[in-house]
Design an enzyme around this catalytic site. Structure first.
Site, mmCIF file in Angstrom:
data_model
loop_
_atom_site.group_PDB
_atom_site.id
_atom_site.type_symbol
_atom_site.label_atom_id
_atom_site.label_comp_id
_atom_site.label_asym_id
_atom_site.label_seq_id
_atom_site.Cartn_x
_atom_site.Cartn_y
_atom_site.Cartn_z
ATOM 1 N N GLU A 156 -9.511 -1.159 -2.423
ATOM 2 C CA GLU A 156 -9.211 1.271 -1.125
ATOM 3 C C GLU A 156 -9.087 1.425 -3.090
ATOM 4 O OE1 GLU A 156 -6.228 -0.478 0.231
ATOM 5 O OE2 GLU A 156 -6.876 -1.005 1.667
ATOM 6 N N LYS B 197 1.147 -0.906 0.252
ATOM 7 C CA LYS B 197 0.157 -0.170 0.489
ATOM 8 C C LYS B 197 0.722 1.407 -0.148
ATOM 9 C CE LYS B 197 -3.953 -2.775 1.580
ATOM 10 N NZ LYS B 197 -4.949 -2.998 2.486
ATOM 11 N N SER C 1 -6.419 -9.118 7.022
ATOM 12 C CA SER C 1 -5.931 -9.011 8.324
ATOM 13 C C SER C 1 -5.169 -10.713 8.723
ATOM 14 C CB SER C 1 -7.024 -9.085 9.734
ATOM 15 O OG SER C 1 -7.523 -7.787 9.746
ATOM 16 N N GLU D 109 -11.171 -9.949 -1.205
ATOM 17 C CA GLU D 109 -11.144 -9.742 0.744
ATOM 18 C C GLU D 109 -12.176 -8.639 0.948
ATOM 19 O OE1 GLU D 109 -6.582 -8.777 -0.171
ATOM 20 O OE2 GLU D 109 -7.196 -6.025 -0.531
ATOM 21 N N HIS E 194 -8.851 -3.254 -6.293
ATOM 22 C CA HIS E 194 -8.644 -3.267 -4.832
ATOM 23 C C HIS E 194 -9.474 -2.712 -4.223
ATOM 24 C CE1 HIS E 194 -7.316 -2.574 -0.144
ATOM 25 N NE2 HIS E 194 -6.554 -3.909 -0.649
#
Ligand code: 13P
Length: 250
Positions: free
Chosen positions: A97, A11, A213, A167, A95
């Site tokens: 994000e 990231k 996580s 994810e 992703h």
């Protein structure tokens, strides 16, 4: 036989010097890894020097994002062949994000995925539901729709170079990982979608990573599930010792 793939998504972390230090630590502790693939995805600014450091090592280089065009007046964009040029083999597309902060949709993810494949990169396509979507029982249809949307017009032959990363958004960066059973259930649903789209044989070859996580203390259980073929790791990939422990899952 699907070869597990463990990828670190750095990231927005690490200068070139910090990236060098991390990669040097990984190479020192890696040992012989013949039964699993390892990838690191640093920020763009560190790709070139780390590509040099990783050349002829067992660790592959990936980027975190790619644009769908090969050239032109697209300020700030980076094209697939530019990523190949600095040593990338993989690239993350879609992703959550990028979907949340940079406007990615299934349609743009699909364009980027096609561009990546055409440019000789292997895309890691991310899918995943939000907490409200899970709580309302919509997780599976939403995730499988993302899979279908991202793979529009991708052939069975091209699929061999695609990795899918499940994810769940609520598990990213929260320490609140999906249970191994919940993750397995979603991975099985994703694979069932691939069977519908491409038939059983092709679907069985696709690696489906879990992300959200993943830590040294939960990786073994996650990786023991039949349809979990790897991990896409954020926070725990930023330190050599924790990422090495994840790489060396049992
Ligand atoms: P964390 O491992 O920090 O939850 O991040 C997961 C992720 O988003 C990897 O792409």
């Amino acid at each position: 036989m699907r070869i597990p793939i463990i990828a670190g998504n750095w990231k927005l972390y690490k200068t070139v010097a910090e990236g060098r230090e991390l990669v040097t630590g990984l190479l020192a502790g890696l040992g012989a890894v013949t039964d699993r693939e390892v990838v690191v995805c640093p920020p763009y600014t560190a790709l070139f020097p780390l590509g040099e450091l990783l050349a002829n090592t067992p660790i592959a280089l990936g980027a975190q994002e790619v644009f769908s065009e090969t050239q032109g007046a697209f300020t700030g964009a980076v094209a697939p062949q530019m990523l190949r040029d600095v040593g990338c083999t993989y690239v993350i597309v879609g992703h959550s994000e990028r979907r949340q902060f940079f406007g990615d949709t299934d349609a743009t993810v699909n364009r980027k995925l096609h561009a990546a494949l055409a440019g000789g990169l292997r895309p890691i396509m991310c899918v995943g539901e939000s907490k409200p979507q899970r709580d309302s029982g919509q997780a599976e249809p939403i995730v499988t729709a993302q899979v279908r949307g991202g793979l529009v017009n991708v052939s069975a032959e091209q699929l061999l170079n695609v990795v899918i990363a499940y994810e769940p958004i609520w598990a990213i960066g929260t320490g609140d990982t999906a249970t191994a059973a919940d993750a397995q259930a979603m991975h099985a649903a994703i694979r069932a979608t691939l069977v519908e789209l491409y038939g059983d044989e092709a679907a069985q070859t696709v690696r489906i990573q879990y992300g959200g996580s993943v830590k040294p203390d939960n990786v073994d259980e996650l990786m023991s599930q039949p349809d979990i073929d790897g991990a896409l790791v954020g926070g725990a990939s930023l330190k050599a010792d924790s990422f090495l422990r994840i790489i060396h899952f049992q």
